[in-house]
Design a protein around this motif. Structure first.
Motif, mmCIF file in Angstrom:
data_model
loop_
_atom_site.group_PDB
_atom_site.id
_atom_site.type_symbol
_atom_site.label_atom_id
_atom_site.label_comp_id
_atom_site.label_asym_id
_atom_site.label_seq_id
_atom_site.Cartn_x
_atom_site.Cartn_y
_atom_site.Cartn_z
ATOM 1 N N GLU A 148 56.872 -8.858 33.864
ATOM 2 C CA GLU A 148 58.088 -8.461 33.150
ATOM 3 C C GLU A 148 57.955 -7.014 32.651
ATOM 4 O O GLU A 148 58.881 -6.202 32.807
ATOM 5 C CB GLU A 148 58.303 -9.446 31.981
ATOM 6 N N ALA A 149 56.788 -6.671 32.103
ATOM 7 C CA ALA A 149 56.564 -5.301 31.622
ATOM 8 C C ALA A 149 56.598 -4.322 32.797
ATOM 9 O O ALA A 149 57.121 -3.205 32.683
ATOM 10 C CB ALA A 149 55.226 -5.213 30.893
ATOM 11 N N GLY A 150 56.061 -4.741 33.952
ATOM 12 C CA GLY A 150 56.104 -3.911 35.157
ATOM 13 C C GLY A 150 57.546 -3.656 35.582
ATOM 14 O O GLY A 150 57.894 -2.542 35.994
ATOM 15 N N ARG A 151 58.375 -4.686 35.445
ATOM 16 C CA ARG A 151 59.791 -4.529 35.806
ATOM 17 C C ARG A 151 60.470 -3.523 34.868
ATOM 18 O O ARG A 151 61.256 -2.684 35.304
ATOM 19 C CB ARG A 151 60.488 -5.898 35.741
ATOM 20 N N ILE A 152 60.136 -3.599 33.584
ATOM 21 C CA ILE A 152 60.719 -2.645 32.624
ATOM 22 C C ILE A 152 60.369 -1.210 33.059
ATOM 23 O O ILE A 152 61.216 -0.320 33.063
ATOM 24 C CB ILE A 152 60.194 -2.920 31.189
ATOM 25 N N LEU A 153 59.113 -0.999 33.476
ATOM 26 C CA LEU A 153 58.693 0.339 33.931
ATOM 27 C C LEU A 153 59.440 0.746 35.202
ATOM 28 O O LEU A 153 59.902 1.886 35.326
ATOM 29 C CB LEU A 153 57.180 0.371 34.168
ATOM 30 N N GLN A 154 59.574 -0.186 36.143
ATOM 31 C CA GLN A 154 60.287 0.134 37.406
ATOM 32 C C GLN A 154 61.734 0.502 37.146
ATOM 33 O O GLN A 154 62.331 1.273 37.885
ATOM 34 C CB GLN A 154 60.245 -1.076 38.346
ATOM 35 N N GLU A 155 62.297 -0.074 36.072
ATOM 36 C CA GLU A 155 63.702 0.215 35.760
ATOM 37 C C GLU A 155 63.858 1.445 34.866
ATOM 38 O O GLU A 155 64.939 1.714 34.355
ATOM 39 C CB GLU A 155 64.338 -1.020 35.098
ATOM 40 N N GLY A 156 62.760 2.166 34.629
ATOM 41 C CA GLY A 156 62.859 3.427 33.874
ATOM 42 C C GLY A 156 62.561 3.295 32.397
ATOM 43 O O GLY A 156 62.738 4.250 31.635
ATOM 44 N N GLY A 157 62.096 2.108 31.943
ATOM 45 C CA GLY A 157 61.795 1.911 30.526
ATOM 46 C C GLY A 157 60.389 2.378 30.163
ATOM 47 O O GLY A 157 59.625 2.838 31.015
ATOM 48 N N LEU A 158 60.051 2.264 28.872
ATOM 49 C CA LEU A 158 58.731 2.682 28.373
ATOM 50 C C LEU A 158 57.949 1.475 27.853
ATOM 51 O O LEU A 158 58.474 0.666 27.094
ATOM 52 C CB LEU A 158 58.885 3.698 27.233
ATOM 53 N N VAL A 159 56.699 1.374 28.266
ATOM 54 C CA VAL A 159 55.826 0.272 27.850
ATOM 55 C C VAL A 159 54.503 0.846 27.344
ATOM 56 O O VAL A 159 53.824 1.571 28.066
ATOM 57 C CB VAL A 159 55.534 -0.687 29.029
ATOM 58 N N ALA A 160 54.130 0.528 26.109
ATOM 59 C CA ALA A 160 52.816 0.939 25.600
ATOM 60 C C ALA A 160 51.802 -0.141 25.932
ATOM 61 O O ALA A 160 52.111 -1.332 25.851
ATOM 62 C CB ALA A 160 52.878 1.171 24.092
ATOM 63 N N PHE A 161 50.609 0.262 26.337
ATOM 64 C CA PHE A 161 49.613 -0.716 26.797
ATOM 65 C C PHE A 161 48.186 -0.247 26.485
ATOM 66 O O PHE A 161 47.934 0.948 26.345
ATOM 67 C CB PHE A 161 49.780 -0.968 28.305
ATOM 68 N N PRO A 162 47.257 -1.214 26.385
ATOM 69 C CA PRO A 162 45.864 -0.841 26.088
ATOM 70 C C PRO A 162 45.146 -0.337 27.331
ATOM 71 O O PRO A 162 45.422 -0.789 28.448
ATOM 72 C CB PRO A 162 45.249 -2.167 25.635
ATOM 73 N N THR A 163 44.249 0.616 27.155
ATOM 74 C CA THR A 163 43.305 0.999 28.210
ATOM 75 C C THR A 163 41.925 0.962 27.557
ATOM 76 O O THR A 163 41.829 0.683 26.361
ATOM 77 C CB THR A 163 43.566 2.411 28.781
ATOM 78 N N GLU A 164 40.861 1.248 28.298
ATOM 79 C CA GLU A 164 39.532 1.232 27.694
ATOM 80 C C GLU A 164 39.325 2.416 26.745
ATOM 81 O O GLU A 164 38.425 2.389 25.912
ATOM 82 C CB GLU A 164 38.441 1.203 28.776
ATOM 83 N N THR A 165 40.170 3.461 26.853
ATOM 84 C CA THR A 165 39.990 4.623 25.977
ATOM 85 C C THR A 165 40.832 4.504 24.707
ATOM 86 O O THR A 165 40.298 4.298 23.625
ATOM 87 C CB THR A 165 40.339 5.922 26.721
ATOM 88 N N VAL A 220 40.785 -1.271 21.351
ATOM 89 C CA VAL A 220 40.231 -0.726 22.603
ATOM 90 C C VAL A 220 38.706 -0.621 22.505
ATOM 91 O O VAL A 220 38.136 -0.751 21.422
ATOM 92 C CB VAL A 220 40.819 0.672 22.908
ATOM 93 N N ASP A 221 38.039 -0.369 23.636
ATOM 94 C CA ASP A 221 36.574 -0.293 23.657
ATOM 95 C C ASP A 221 36.048 1.051 23.162
ATOM 96 O O ASP A 221 35.222 1.119 22.266
ATOM 97 C CB ASP A 221 36.051 -0.472 25.091
ATOM 98 N N ILE A 222 36.508 2.133 23.789
ATOM 99 C CA ILE A 222 35.872 3.435 23.573
ATOM 100 C C ILE A 222 36.458 4.163 22.366
ATOM 101 O O ILE A 222 35.737 4.672 21.527
ATOM 102 C CB ILE A 222 35.971 4.303 24.850
ATOM 103 N N GLY A 223 37.771 4.230 22.287
ATOM 104 C CA GLY A 223 38.396 4.813 21.109
ATOM 105 C C GLY A 223 38.585 6.320 21.133
ATOM 106 O O GLY A 223 39.114 6.890 20.185
ATOM 107 N N LEU A 224 38.142 6.989 22.196
ATOM 108 C CA LEU A 224 38.416 8.422 22.380
ATOM 109 C C LEU A 224 39.030 8.586 23.768
ATOM 110 O O LEU A 224 38.690 7.836 24.692
ATOM 111 C CB LEU A 224 37.133 9.251 22.313
#
Ligand code: AMP
Ligand code: MG
Length: 362
Positions: A29-46, A186-190
């Protein structure tokens, strides 16, 4: 479904999950929001990223608007496969492929000449593109569901410390994005290490978890941009975003360097003077010295022997300094073995290059 009601009021939909158990349906669902031009905040390891479709100029414009980010500050394009790299770049030097083999997926961003597929809006008008292949599973699944190319700067409002928890993202961008994926701290934090491969030898534009020594060991000479090398002198850095006063807490921050004993004594003295003058003092230190400060609000980043903890806690504590409403902050220096360059780069910027040497007699 891992979707829960946020306990804070905000416009964005909050999706909760863990990296060990990503919620496929929610990510689709979040991927669909991105495909339709929306903004999604998400975690990464940094740190948490503010994602938009990297191949959609309108999505990039929305990212700049949401962050209040100057539009000459290019975005990093996040991918989830090496094939994707070929689609968005013109030339990939062999040394870059060697680094990719060793450190991708992971906290490393590489800059290449861009292909026509990447709009100028995403690269701040540059003919190069910064690319990262994150290792966080939530991030890589989301990128795949979004079509393979997600531009994602850190999900903070411009000028604030980068977010290391979903709560930080909600604080800054809860009403400015469509969806926030809460995957825990997140893991690293920088932020990632950035290396520019459009020049030879390659140049580090931003220090991170993967340090100069690790890269030199893998591919030979890798230089450091003079703009990030000096702690006391201000030299204009090459990465457009590195010139801004990032990561800044609201209070005036000063770093006190020197031997641990001298630094602690100097900070205690400064904290005493400021407290006597009626100002509220914050102190950023390590577990080893936390007991040496009788005055001020004391925040420890962790034990000096655990440098990953020091890095992981830095941004959260800069945010806590803001919430506590301190007037001045004194921080110890953290020149630790692997992460020292990265930690000090962020701290020095947060301090606007204000550093006192406690070893200097005077
Ligand atoms: P952030 O998005 O907050 O992680 O910051 C991204 C950083 O990458 C900024 O400092 C940008 O200036 C830098 N950057 C992104 N793309 C490029 C590029 N093509 N050339 C040089 N620096 C870049
Ligand atoms: Mg940022």
């Amino acid at each position: 479904m891992g979707q829960t009601k946020p306990d804070v009021q905000c416009r964005a939909r909050i999706m909760q999950m863990t990296e060990a158990e990503p919620d496929e349906a929610a990510l689709q669902e979040a991927g669909r929001i991105l495909q339709e031009g929306g903004l999604v905040a998400f975690p990464t390891e940094t740190v948490y990223g503010l994602g938009g479709n990297a191949l959609d100029p309108e999505a990039s414009r929305k990212i700049y608007a949401a962050k209040g980010r100057p539009s000459d500050n290019p975005l990093i394009v996040h991918i989830a496969s090496l094939d994707a790299l070929e689609q968005i770049t013109e030339e990939i030097p062999a040394a870059a492929m060697q680094l990719a083999a060793k450190y991708w997926p992971g906290p490393l961003t590489m800059i290449f000449r861009k292909s026509a597929a990447v709009p100028a809006e995403t690269t701040g008008g540059l003919d190069s593109v910064a690319v990262r292949f994150p290792s966080n599973r939530i991030a890589s699944m989301l990128i795949r569901y979004a079509g393979g190319y997600v531009s994602a700067p850190s999900a903070n409002t411009s000028g604030r410390p980068s977010p290391t928890t979903a709560a930080h993202v909600i604080e800054d961008l809860g009403d400015a994005v469509d969806c926030i994926i809460d995957g825990g701290p997140v893991d690293i934090g920088l932020e990632s290490t950035i290396v520019d491969f459009t020049v030879e030898p390659p140049v580090i534009l931003r220090p991170g978890y993967i340090n100069q020594e690790m890269m030199t060991e893998a591919i030979g000479t890798v230089e450091m941009d003079p703009g990030i090398q000096s702690e006391t002198e201000v030299v204009r850095p090459k990465a457009p975003g590195m010139k801004y006063r990032h990561y800044a807490p609201k209070a005036e921050l000063t770093i006190v360097s020197g031997t641990p004993e001298n630094a602690a004594a100097k900070i205690a003295e400064l904290a005493h003077d400021e407290t006597a003058a009626g100002r509220k003092v914050g102190i950023i230190c390590s577990d080893e010295s936390a007991g040496m400060y009788p005055e001020g609000i004391v925040w420890s980043l962790g034990a000096r022997s655990e440098e990953t903890q020091i890095a992981a806690h830095l941004y959260g504590i800069l945010r806590e300094c803001d919430s506590a409403g301190v007037d001045v902050i004194y921080s110890e220096a953290f020149r630790t073995p692997q992460l020292g360059d990265a930690i000090m780069n962020r701290l020095v910027k947060a301090a606007g290059h204000r550093i006192i040497d406690a070893d200097e007699k005077g």
